[in-house]
Design a protein around this motif. Sequence first.
Motif, PDB file in Angstrom:
ATOM      1  N   PRO A 247       0.837  -1.206   0.000  1.00 28.67           N
ATOM      2  CA  PRO A 247       0.000   0.000   0.000  1.00 28.67           C
ATOM      3  C   PRO A 247       0.870   1.254   0.000  1.00 28.67           C
ATOM      4  CG  PRO A 247      -0.831  -1.606   1.570  1.00 28.67           C
ATOM      5  CD  PRO A 247       0.480  -2.150   1.071  1.00 28.67           C
ATOM      6  N   LYS A 248       0.392   2.287  -0.667  1.00 29.52           N
ATOM      7  CA  LYS A 248       1.188   3.504  -0.863  1.00 29.52           C
ATOM      8  C   LYS A 248       1.645   4.136   0.454  1.00 29.52           C
ATOM      9  CE  LYS A 248      -0.600   4.850  -5.396  1.00 29.52           C
ATOM     10  NZ  LYS A 248       0.706   4.639  -6.058  1.00 29.52           N
ATOM     11  N   ILE A 249       0.911   3.899   1.529  1.00 29.46           N
ATOM     12  CA  ILE A 249       1.265   4.490   2.817  1.00 29.46           C
ATOM     13  C   ILE A 249       2.651   4.051   3.284  1.00 29.46           C
ATOM     14  CG2 ILE A 249       0.189   2.642   4.159  1.00 29.46           C
ATOM     15  CD1 ILE A 249      -0.640   4.711   6.206  1.00 29.46           C
ATOM     16  N   PHE A 250       3.128   2.896   2.812  1.00 29.24           N
ATOM     17  CA  PHE A 250       4.417   2.375   3.253  1.00 29.24           C
ATOM     18  C   PHE A 250       5.576   2.741   2.318  1.00 29.24           C
ATOM     19  CE2 PHE A 250       1.371  -0.906   4.839  1.00 29.24           C
ATOM     20  CZ  PHE A 250       1.456  -0.545   6.176  1.00 29.24           C
ATOM     21  N   LEU A 251       5.292   3.296   1.159  1.00 27.16           N
ATOM     22  CA  LEU A 251       6.325   3.502   0.148  1.00 27.16           C
ATOM     23  C   LEU A 251       7.144   4.755   0.415  1.00 27.16           C
ATOM     24  CD1 LEU A 251       4.295   2.617  -3.063  1.00 27.16           C
ATOM     25  CD2 LEU A 251       5.741   1.114  -1.671  1.00 27.16           C
ATOM     26  N   PRO A 252       8.452   4.699   0.099  1.00 28.48           N
ATOM     27  CA  PRO A 252       9.290   5.897   0.196  1.00 28.48           C
ATOM     28  C   PRO A 252       8.767   6.987  -0.735  1.00 28.48           C
ATOM     29  CG  PRO A 252      10.631   3.918  -0.116  1.00 28.48           C
ATOM     30  CD  PRO A 252       9.202   3.517  -0.348  1.00 28.48           C
ATOM     31  N   ARG A 253       9.060   8.217  -0.410  1.00 30.98           N
ATOM     32  CA  ARG A 253       8.617   9.344  -1.237  1.00 30.98           C
ATOM     33  C   ARG A 253       9.830  10.138  -1.703  1.00 30.98           C
ATOM     34  NH1 ARG A 253       3.975  11.036   3.145  1.00 30.98           N
ATOM     35  NH2 ARG A 253       2.725   9.132   2.954  1.00 30.98           N
ATOM     36  N   PRO A 254       9.929  10.389  -3.007  1.00 35.17           N
ATOM     37  CA  PRO A 254       8.992   9.918  -4.042  1.00 35.17           C
ATOM     38  C   PRO A 254       9.201   8.437  -4.349  1.00 35.17           C
ATOM     39  CG  PRO A 254      10.830  11.046  -5.068  1.00 35.17           C
ATOM     40  CD  PRO A 254      11.022  11.192  -3.573  1.00 35.17           C
ATOM     41  N   TRP A 255       8.126   7.776  -4.764  1.00 35.25           N
ATOM     42  CA  TRP A 255       8.201   6.384  -5.172  1.00 35.25           C
ATOM     43  C   TRP A 255       8.429   6.337  -6.675  1.00 35.25           C
ATOM     44  CZ3 TRP A 255       9.532   1.935  -3.583  1.00 35.25           C
ATOM     45  CH2 TRP A 255       9.155   0.763  -4.246  1.00 35.25           C
ATOM     46  N   HIS A 256       9.613   5.891  -7.086  1.00 35.76           N
ATOM     47  CA  HIS A 256      10.011   5.959  -8.490  1.00 35.76           C
ATOM     48  C   HIS A 256       9.351   4.894  -9.354  1.00 35.76           C
ATOM     49  CE1 HIS A 256      12.855   9.035  -7.442  1.00 35.76           C
ATOM     50  NE2 HIS A 256      13.486   8.240  -6.608  1.00 35.76           N
ATOM     51  N   GLY A 257       8.691   3.928  -8.718  1.00 33.17           N
ATOM     52  CA  GLY A 257       8.023   2.885  -9.494  1.00 33.17           C
ATOM     53  C   GLY A 257       6.942   3.433 -10.399  1.00 33.17           C
ATOM     54  N   ASP A 258       6.211   4.471  -9.922  1.00 29.05           N
ATOM     55  CA  ASP A 258       5.131   5.051 -10.723  1.00 29.05           C
ATOM     56  C   ASP A 258       5.670   5.728 -11.981  1.00 29.05           C
ATOM     57  OD1 ASP A 258       3.296   4.196  -8.831  1.00 29.05           O
ATOM     58  OD2 ASP A 258       3.395   6.062  -7.697  1.00 29.05           O
ATOM     59  N   LYS A 259       6.748   6.494 -11.815  1.00 29.30           N
ATOM     60  CA  LYS A 259       7.328   7.190 -12.976  1.00 29.30           C
ATOM     61  C   LYS A 259       7.943   6.197 -13.956  1.00 29.30           C
ATOM     62  CE  LYS A 259      10.486  10.841 -14.417  1.00 29.30           C
ATOM     63  NZ  LYS A 259      11.469  11.879 -13.975  1.00 29.30           N
ATOM     64  N   ALA A 260       8.591   5.154 -13.421  1.00 26.23           N
ATOM     65  CA  ALA A 260       9.200   4.149 -14.290  1.00 26.23           C
ATOM     66  C   ALA A 260       8.137   3.486 -15.153  1.00 26.23           C
ATOM     67  CB  ALA A 260       9.941   3.110 -13.444  1.00 26.23           C
ATOM     68  N   ARG A 261       6.998   3.175 -14.553  1.00 26.88           N
ATOM     69  CA  ARG A 261       5.902   2.539 -15.291  1.00 26.88           C
ATOM     70  C   ARG A 261       5.413   3.451 -16.407  1.00 26.88           C
ATOM     71  NH1 ARG A 261       2.751  -1.577 -13.609  1.00 26.88           N
ATOM     72  NH2 ARG A 261       0.868  -1.957 -14.808  1.00 26.88           N
TER      73      ARG A 261
END
Length: 269
Positions: A247-261
């Motif tokens: 879940p997004k609440i646990f992800l580091p910020r910024p989460w680069h997975g979204d941009k990579a996708r």
Amino acid sequence: MRKFLKPKDILLLGLASLLDAAEEIKDPFRLMSSSYKSMYGWVPARYRKHNFYQLVSRSFKTDLIEKVEKNGEIYIRITSEGQKTIQRDFPMLSLQKRQWDRKWRIAMFDVEEINKQVRERLRVKLKELGFGMLQKSVFISPHDILKDFSEFAASSGIKNYLYLLETPKLIVSDQRDLAKKVWKLEELNGRYKNLIDEIDKIKNSHIIANSDRIKKSDGQMKEKMRNVYANIRNSWLRIVIEDPFLPKIFLPRPWHGDKARKLIRELAN
């Protein structure tokens, strides 16, 4: 690496577009053409063409892929059976967009040293399902997958070794810090960032910047561009199948997975 990518996996993951939308690829009768390598890198290094043809043929026969016709052109696409295969072999991919129910799942097992193979099978399966190792015999997950894991345990004859719990709360000082350590999220985020940097280099390189000219250029330059994209696509797939999709609440910020996708999708167009 959590799961080894077989040629069949690459074929289906490419067509499934990681379960976001089924894609259709033109010209199934030239499956070894460089256009396929360009889009998906389906043919792994040193994988013999004859074996790949056999893979595609088997996939048609087992109803994993199918031919469709659009505007007089022949395409191939993944079938519902193929989608089910991806969901079975890569269960974490289907959890990307689920909303967290704010519950934790805990899997504990007690396997004697004499049954080392059973213990290892348990650990591998738990990691494939996105569980993180809290201790050697204790794994946790925020995903609602206990039912699936229970079915696997029962069918595999290892249910007697397991204790499965569900709780609305973990007594820890900071759940985000716990998730970061258990799933090594900073390392995973760094891999996504490295992929983004690599894509940016490609987009700014002579190959991509002059793609219109290259389309009219010699075959050697075209092949180079295809191979570059194939490598990026395969790197992306290997990172994604190791992502626990927390879940997004646990992800580091910024989460680069979204941009990579997003960048991968832009490269595919």
